[in-house]
Design a protein around this motif. Structure first.
Motif, mmCIF file in Angstrom:
data_model
loop_
_atom_site.group_PDB
_atom_site.id
_atom_site.type_symbol
_atom_site.label_atom_id
_atom_site.label_comp_id
_atom_site.label_asym_id
_atom_site.label_seq_id
_atom_site.Cartn_x
_atom_site.Cartn_y
_atom_site.Cartn_z
ATOM 1 N N GLN A 1 37.592 32.678 48.567
ATOM 2 C CA GLN A 1 38.835 33.095 48.799
ATOM 3 C C GLN A 1 39.145 34.433 48.067
ATOM 4 O OE1 GLN A 1 40.053 28.797 47.715
ATOM 5 N NE2 GLN A 1 41.990 29.632 48.597
ATOM 6 N N CYS A 2 38.660 34.622 47.074
ATOM 7 C CA CYS A 2 38.547 35.721 45.878
ATOM 8 C C CYS A 2 38.216 36.588 46.843
ATOM 9 C CB CYS A 2 37.620 35.426 44.324
ATOM 10 S SG CYS A 2 37.950 34.463 43.226
ATOM 11 N N ALA A 3 37.431 36.560 47.591
ATOM 12 C CA ALA A 3 36.672 38.062 48.767
ATOM 13 C C ALA A 3 37.511 37.785 49.178
ATOM 14 C CB ALA A 3 35.413 37.409 49.363
ATOM 15 N N GLN A 4 38.397 36.777 50.229
ATOM 16 C CA GLN A 4 39.570 37.733 50.492
ATOM 17 C C GLN A 4 40.902 38.501 49.832
ATOM 18 O OE1 GLN A 4 40.428 33.969 52.415
ATOM 19 N NE2 GLN A 4 38.864 33.867 53.823
ATOM 20 N N ALA A 5 40.733 38.016 48.936
ATOM 21 C CA ALA A 5 42.143 38.423 47.261
ATOM 22 C C ALA A 5 41.835 40.480 47.001
ATOM 23 C CB ALA A 5 42.648 37.823 46.591
ATOM 24 N N SER A 6 40.402 40.073 46.759
ATOM 25 C CA SER A 6 39.782 41.168 46.505
ATOM 26 C C SER A 6 40.459 42.746 47.202
ATOM 27 C CB SER A 6 38.417 41.117 46.592
ATOM 28 O OG SER A 6 38.209 40.768 45.276
ATOM 29 N N ASN A 7 41.314 43.325 46.639
ATOM 30 C CA ASN A 7 41.345 44.528 47.018
ATOM 31 C C ASN A 7 40.528 45.715 47.706
ATOM 32 O OD1 ASN A 7 43.874 44.284 46.654
ATOM 33 N ND2 ASN A 7 43.908 44.987 44.237
ATOM 34 N N ASP A 8 39.732 45.927 47.014
ATOM 35 C CA ASP A 8 38.334 46.587 47.308
ATOM 36 C C ASP A 8 37.060 46.162 48.056
ATOM 37 O OD1 ASP A 8 40.185 48.915 46.943
ATOM 38 O OD2 ASP A 8 39.655 48.738 44.498
ATOM 39 N N ASN A 9 36.735 45.396 48.304
ATOM 40 C CA ASN A 9 36.408 44.275 48.471
ATOM 41 C C ASN A 9 34.508 44.273 47.545
ATOM 42 O OD1 ASN A 9 37.066 43.725 51.337
ATOM 43 N ND2 ASN A 9 36.374 46.336 52.091
ATOM 44 N N GLN A 10 35.296 43.846 46.781
ATOM 45 C CA GLN A 10 34.570 43.689 44.974
ATOM 46 C C GLN A 10 33.773 42.528 45.278
ATOM 47 O OE1 GLN A 10 34.640 45.661 42.595
ATOM 48 N NE2 GLN A 10 36.086 46.961 42.457
ATOM 49 N N LYS A 11 32.329 43.407 45.089
ATOM 50 C CA LYS A 11 30.944 42.137 44.519
ATOM 51 C C LYS A 11 31.234 40.901 43.470
ATOM 52 C CE LYS A 11 26.129 41.953 45.485
ATOM 53 N NZ LYS A 11 24.917 42.391 45.144
ATOM 54 N N HIS A 12 30.874 39.902 43.938
ATOM 55 C CA HIS A 12 31.463 38.939 42.927
ATOM 56 C C HIS A 12 30.390 38.288 42.798
ATOM 57 C CE1 HIS A 12 35.551 39.459 42.641
ATOM 58 N NE2 HIS A 12 35.743 39.491 44.101
ATOM 59 N N LEU A 13 30.030 37.213 40.877
ATOM 60 C CA LEU A 13 29.028 36.905 41.230
ATOM 61 C C LEU A 13 29.227 35.306 40.964
ATOM 62 C CD1 LEU A 13 25.903 37.802 38.671
ATOM 63 C CD2 LEU A 13 27.309 35.467 37.824
ATOM 64 N N THR A 14 28.239 34.547 41.421
ATOM 65 C CA THR A 14 28.969 33.223 41.278
ATOM 66 C C THR A 14 27.362 32.040 40.664
ATOM 67 O OG1 THR A 14 28.061 32.018 43.266
ATOM 68 C CG2 THR A 14 30.454 32.505 42.798
ATOM 69 N N ARG A 15 27.843 31.125 40.101
ATOM 70 C CA ARG A 15 26.526 30.633 39.447
ATOM 71 C C ARG A 15 26.472 29.268 39.307
ATOM 72 N NH1 ARG A 15 23.947 34.705 40.113
ATOM 73 N NH2 ARG A 15 22.597 35.943 39.539
ATOM 74 N N ARG A 16 26.241 28.562 39.738
ATOM 75 C CA ARG A 16 26.253 26.869 39.252
ATOM 76 C C ARG A 16 25.921 26.889 37.440
ATOM 77 N NH1 ARG A 16 23.513 22.634 37.546
ATOM 78 N NH2 ARG A 16 24.372 20.741 37.954
ATOM 79 N N LEU A 17 27.104 26.533 37.002
ATOM 80 C CA LEU A 17 26.081 26.518 35.473
ATOM 81 C C LEU A 17 27.190 25.069 33.987
ATOM 82 C CD1 LEU A 17 26.043 28.244 32.888
ATOM 83 C CD2 LEU A 17 28.769 28.405 32.213
#
Length: 253
Positions: free
Chosen positions: A49-65
C-alpha cells in the motif's frame, strides 16, 4: 512540495493500526520508509500500500523486527544505513495493549513483556538511531491518554506510557542542542482492531463514544496526520511536546 520528500523515516509497528496508517500517509508525502514489525505477512501488505501511495515510486525497506531485542534493533538500523544511507525521522509506534489486572495478579513475565515492548524498545531504537541523525531530524514516540490519566487495573501499561513521556521530554532537552526534536502523541480511543472497545463490540464502542466530545472514536488516519505534521518543517519549533489526539475525551457533548 512536501517537506518530507526523500526523507528516510523509520516506522516500528508498521503492520497495522496507527503504524500502518502513518506509513501510508508518509509514503504519500514522498518519504522513503524503513518499515518494521514482527508480523511479516501484514508488513508485506503495508509495503504494497505504501508503494501504491508513493508519489515517485520510492524504494522502501521492510524487516521483521522484534522490538524487545536489542540485537534485532541494532541490526535493523545497520540495514537501514547500508541500504538507505541515512535516517531523518523515527516513529516509535510499536506497542502492545494491556489486559486489565490488579497489581497482585501481574506476573514477572507480563511486566517484562509490557515494559520491554512499550518502553525499552523506544529507548533502544533511539539509542541506535541517534548517532546517524543530523540537525532537522526528529522522533515521534507513542504514549497514550493512559500516560496522562491513571486507570484502575492498568498499572503496568500506565507506567510504561507515563515513562514514554518522561523519557521523551528528557531526550528533547539532550537532542535539541543538536537540532533534533522529540515529541509525543497520546492517542485516545482509536478505531483499530486491537482497541479494547472495538474488540468488545458495538455496545462498548457506543459507550466509549458517549464519553468523547466529538461523539465517536478516532481513526488511525487522523493520528497519522498529526505524526506527519510533527515530522514536517511546519513543526520546526515543536519540541518536547505531548499532543493529545482524543476527540475531547472526558468532555462529552
Amino acid at each position: 512540495m512536501s517537506t518530507l520528500k526523500e526523507q528516510v523515516i523509520i516506522v516500528t509497528g508498521a503492520s497495522s493500526g496507527i503504524g500502518k496508517a502513518t506509513s501510508i500517509r508518509l509514503a504519500k508525502e514522498g518519504a522513503v520508509l524503513a518499515l518494521a514489525d514482527i508480523n511479516e505477512k501484514s508488513l508485506a501488505l503495508t509495503l504494497q500500500q505504501c508503494a501504491q501511495a508513493s508519489n515517485d515510486n520510492q524504494k522502501h525497506l521492510t524487516r521483521r523486527l522484534d522490538v524487545c531485542s536489542t540485537t534485532d534493533i541494532e541490526q535493523f538500523v545497520k540495514d537501514v544505513m547500508a541500504e538507505l544511507g541515512s535516517i531523518t525521522h523515527v516513529f516509535n509506534c510499536a506497542g502492545i495493549n494491556p489486559t486489565t489486572l490488579e497489581i497482585s495478579q501481574i506476573s514477572d513475565d507480563y511486566w517484562h513483556k509490557m515494559v520491554d515492548t512499550n518502553l525499552k524498545s523506544m529507548f533502544t531504537m533511539t539509542r541506535a538511531c541517534l548517532p546517524h541523525m543530523k540537525s532537522g531530524g526528529s522522533f515521534v514516540n507513542v504514549s497514550s491518554v493512559l500516560g496522562l490519566h491513571p486507570t484502575e487495573g492498568l498499572g503496568v501499561y500506565c507506567a510504561t506510557k507515563y515513562a514514554v513521556i518522561g523519557m521523551s521530554k528528557c531526550l528533547a532537552l539532550e537532542t535539541g542542542r543538536r537540532g533534533i526534536r522529540v515529541n509525543v502523541i497520546c492517542p485516545g480511543p482509536i478505531n483499530t482492531p486491537t482497541n479494547n472497545s472495538v474488540r468488545e463490540g458495538k455496545e462498548r464502542v457506543d459507550a466509549t463514544a458517549a464519553t468523547i466530545g466529538l461523539g465517536r472514536l478516532g481513526t488511525a488516519e487522523e493520528v497519522a496526520d498529526v505524526v506527519a505534521f510533527l515530522f514536517s518543517e511546519q513543526s520546526r519549533y515543536v519540541n518536547g511536546s505531548v499532543v493529545e489526539i482524543n476527540g475531547g475525551m472526558g468532555m462529552p457533548a
